[in-house]
Scaffold this active site. Structure first.
Site, mmCIF file in Angstrom:
data_model
loop_
_atom_site.group_PDB
_atom_site.id
_atom_site.type_symbol
_atom_site.label_atom_id
_atom_site.label_comp_id
_atom_site.label_asym_id
_atom_site.label_seq_id
_atom_site.Cartn_x
_atom_site.Cartn_y
_atom_site.Cartn_z
ATOM 1 N N GLY A 71 0.792 -1.228 0.000
ATOM 2 C CA GLY A 71 0.000 0.000 0.000
ATOM 3 C C GLY A 71 0.823 1.276 0.000
ATOM 4 O O GLY A 71 0.545 2.204 -0.762
ATOM 5 N N ASN A 151 -9.636 3.264 6.837
ATOM 6 C CA ASN A 151 -9.071 2.159 7.607
ATOM 7 C C ASN A 151 -9.333 2.254 9.111
ATOM 8 O O ASN A 151 -9.126 1.296 9.835
ATOM 9 C CB ASN A 151 -7.561 2.072 7.355
ATOM 10 N N GLN A 179 -8.241 -1.199 2.002
ATOM 11 C CA GLN A 179 -9.189 -1.834 2.922
ATOM 12 C C GLN A 179 -10.349 -2.523 2.203
ATOM 13 O O GLN A 179 -10.927 -3.469 2.725
ATOM 14 C CB GLN A 179 -9.758 -0.799 3.909
ATOM 15 N N ALA A 200 -1.685 -6.934 -0.471
ATOM 16 C CA ALA A 200 -2.118 -8.321 -0.283
ATOM 17 C C ALA A 200 -2.341 -8.710 1.181
ATOM 18 O O ALA A 200 -3.198 -9.534 1.480
ATOM 19 C CB ALA A 200 -1.089 -9.276 -0.908
ATOM 20 N N CYS A 325 -0.264 2.148 12.069
ATOM 21 C CA CYS A 325 0.914 2.943 11.755
ATOM 22 C C CYS A 325 1.168 4.004 12.811
ATOM 23 O O CYS A 325 2.222 4.609 12.857
ATOM 24 C CB CYS A 325 0.731 3.617 10.399
HETATM 25 C C1 LIG Z 1 -2.635 -0.753 5.454
HETATM 26 C C2 LIG Z 1 -3.020 0.396 4.591
HETATM 27 C C3 LIG Z 1 -2.059 1.018 3.752
HETATM 28 C C4 LIG Z 1 -0.612 0.630 3.766
HETATM 29 O O1 LIG Z 1 -0.374 -0.597 3.186
HETATM 30 P P1 LIG Z 1 1.035 -1.331 3.435
HETATM 31 O O2 LIG Z 1 0.959 -2.514 2.562
HETATM 32 O O3 LIG Z 1 1.071 -1.663 4.882
HETATM 33 O O4 LIG Z 1 2.103 -0.387 3.044
HETATM 34 C C5 LIG Z 1 -2.495 2.040 2.932
HETATM 35 N N1 LIG Z 1 -3.769 2.452 2.940
HETATM 36 C C6 LIG Z 1 -4.708 1.890 3.725
HETATM 37 C C7 LIG Z 1 -6.110 2.371 3.664
HETATM 38 C C8 LIG Z 1 -4.360 0.854 4.581
HETATM 39 O O5 LIG Z 1 -5.293 0.310 5.364
#
Ligand SMILES: *Cc1c(COP(=O)(O)O)cnc(C)c1O
Length: 380
Positions: A71, A151, A179, A200, A325
Site C-alpha cells: 500500500g 481504515n 481496505q 495483499a 501505523c
Molecule cells: C494498510 C493500509 C495502507 C498501507 O499498506 P502497506 O501494505 O502496509 O504499506 C495504505 N492504505 C490503507 C487504507 C491501509 O489500510
C-alpha cells in the site's frame, strides 16, 4: 492463553492455501523472470498468469496492473508518478483530510517540494464533502486521491460520484482501496477510477506484496529506477512468490466474496448489538454512514484507550487504537478529529476489526472482557 485477533484492518492471517502455494513455488520456481532460460520463463509465466488473473477479477487489462511491495509504495508511486508524468499540466493535488498516512504524509512532503494540495473536509459521519471537492478542481489539478473506505472507521467514500465528476476531465482519479479490495467487487472502469492501490496482506495474502491498477490512458513516472520491469514503471526483480500468493488470496476471496460479506455483516451486527445493549455511554464512530462490515470504531466514555488496549492485550485480545501505523505514538486519530470528536472522545475511541474467520465465541469473549475492563476503568 486464548488469543483473539480483532486487528484485521492492520493485517490479516495469511491463508493456508496461500502459504502452500507459495512454499511449493519457493523451492522450485527460483529463476529470475527476466532471464531467458527455462527457469526464467517459468517464473515469468507465474508472474504474467497472476497478472492476468488479477486483471480479470477487476475487469481490466493485464498491462494495467503494476506489481508493488504494498500500500505505501502503491500510493507513493501513483501520486508522485502522476505529478512527475504530468508536470506540464500543473502542481495541484486534491485529497481528503482522512486519508491513510501513506497518502497524507506524501502530500505534506509534496507541499514542501513546491506542490499545492487541497485537503477536502469530511462531515461528522466521516464522508468527504463532494461540493467542496467539486469547487476545488482547477485547471492545474493533476490528481484527485480519495480513499475507497477508511481504515479507522470503515466508512465508504462516494467513489462513484467522484468518478462521474472527473469522468470527462484529464485529471487522474486515484483511490486507495487497500481496505476494500476483496471485501467487495470493484470494477474500476465502471466506477471511472483511473488508479487503484491494493496490498495483499489486508486480504489474507503475504506482507510486502501489492499492486496498483493504472488505466492505460494515463502515465506515471517510475519511482524506483534502474530496471525495465513492469513496463518500465517499477524497477526490481518481481516478487514472484509474493505475487503468486497475492493472486491466490484474491482467487480465494472472490470464490466466496458475497458469503463472506454476509457472514461478516452478521458478526458485526452481533458485536455492535451486544456492545450497545450491555455497555452504557458508548458511540460507534461513523455509524450512520455506509461502512465496511469488518471495522467498528468505538467510543467508550470515561475510558482511557491506552489503558484499555493494555488491559485487553493482557487478556489475549488484539485490537488497535486507530491505525496501526500510529500505535506507539500516543497521537490522536486525525480521522476522528476531522469528524469533530472532542479531545475526550479522541482519547476514548478505538478500532475493532473482524476477519472472515472471526467467530461469535470470539466476539463473546471480547465483549465479556471489555465489559469487565470498562467497569473497572469507570470505577476508578
Ligand atoms: C494498510 C493500509 C495502507 C498501507 O499498506 P502497506 O501494505 O502496509 O504499506 C495504505 N492504505 C490503507 C487504507 C491501509 O489500510
Amino acid at each position: 492463553m486464548k488469543l483473539v485477533y480483532l486487528d484485521n484492518a492492520a493485517s490479516t492471517k495469511i491463508s493456508a492455501r496461500v502459504v502452500e502455494k507459495m512454499m511449493e513455488s519457493y523451492s522450485e520456481n527460483y529463476g529470475n523472470p527476466s532471464s531467458t532460460h527455462k527457469l526464467g520463463q517459468k517464473a515469468r509465466a507465474t508472474v504474467e498468469k497472476t497478472r492476468n488473473l488479477i486483471a480479470g477479477y477487476l475487469g481490466v487489462e493485464g498491462k494495467e496492473i503494476i506489481f508493488t511491495s504494498g500500500g505505501a509504495e502503491g500510493n507513493n508511486l501513483i501520486i508522485r508518478g502522476a505529478l512527475n508524468a504530468y508536470d506540464y499540466k500543473g502542481k495541484h493535488i486534491i485529497t481528503s483530510k482522512i486519508e491513510h498516512s501513506t497518502v497524507l504524509k506524501t502530500c505534506q512532503q509534496l507541499e514542501r517540494e513546491g506542490y499545492e494540495v487541497t485537503y477536502i473536509d469530511v462531515d461528522e459521519n466521516g464522508v468527504v464533502n463532494l461540493e467542496q471537492l467539486k469547487n476545488s478542481i482547477r485547471k492545474d489539478t493533476v490528481i484527485v486521491s480519495i480513499m475507497y473506505a477508511n481504515n479507522e472507521t470503515g466508512v465508504k467514500q462516494p467513489i462513484k460520484e467522484i468518478g462521474k465528476m472527473l469522468e470527462n476531465t484529464s485529471i487522474m482519479f486515484h483511490t486507495d482501496a487497500v481496505q476494500a479490495m476483496c471485501k467487495e467487487i470493484i470494477f474500476p472502469k465502471d466506477l471511472k477510477i483511473d488508479a487503484v492501490t491494493v496490498a495483499a496482506h489486508k486480504f489474507y495474502g503475504p506482507k510486502g506484496a501489492g499492486f496498483v491498477y493504472l488505466d492505460k490512458n494515463f502515465l506515471i513516472e517510475k519511482e524506483i529506477w534502474g530496471g525495465s520491469q513492469e513496463r518500465n514503471r517499477r524497477a526490481g526483480t518481481e516478487n514472484v512468490q509474493g505475487i503468486l500468493g497475492m493472486g491466490t488470496a484474491i482467487e480465494e476471496a472472490y470464490e466466496n466474496i458475497h458469503e463472506i460479506e454476509t457472514r461478516e455483516e452478521k458478526i458485526q451486527e452481533y458485536l455492535e448489538k451486544r456492545i450497545k445493549n450491555e455497555i452504557e455511554n458508548i458511540k460507534i464512530n461513523g455509524e450512520k454512514s455506509p461502512r465496511l462490515k469488518t471495522i467498528t470504531n468505538l467510543y467508550i466514555k470515561g475510558c482511557d484507550i491506552q489503558t484499555l488496549l493494555i488491559a485487553l492485550d493482557l487478556r489475549g485480545i488484539c485490537v488497535s487504537g486507530g491505525s496501526a501505523c500510529m500505535s506507539g505514538a500516543h497521537e490522536d486519530s486525525h480521522v476522528l478529529k476531522e469528524m469533530g470528536l472532542s479531545s475526550e472522545e479522541l482519547g476514548s475511541s478505538f478500532r475493532i476489526s473482524i476477519g472472515k474467520d472471526t467467530t461469535i465465541e470470539e466476539i463473546d469473549y471480547f465483549v465479556d472482557n471489555l465489559k469487565e475492563i470498562v467497569k473497572i476503568e469507570r470505577g476508578k
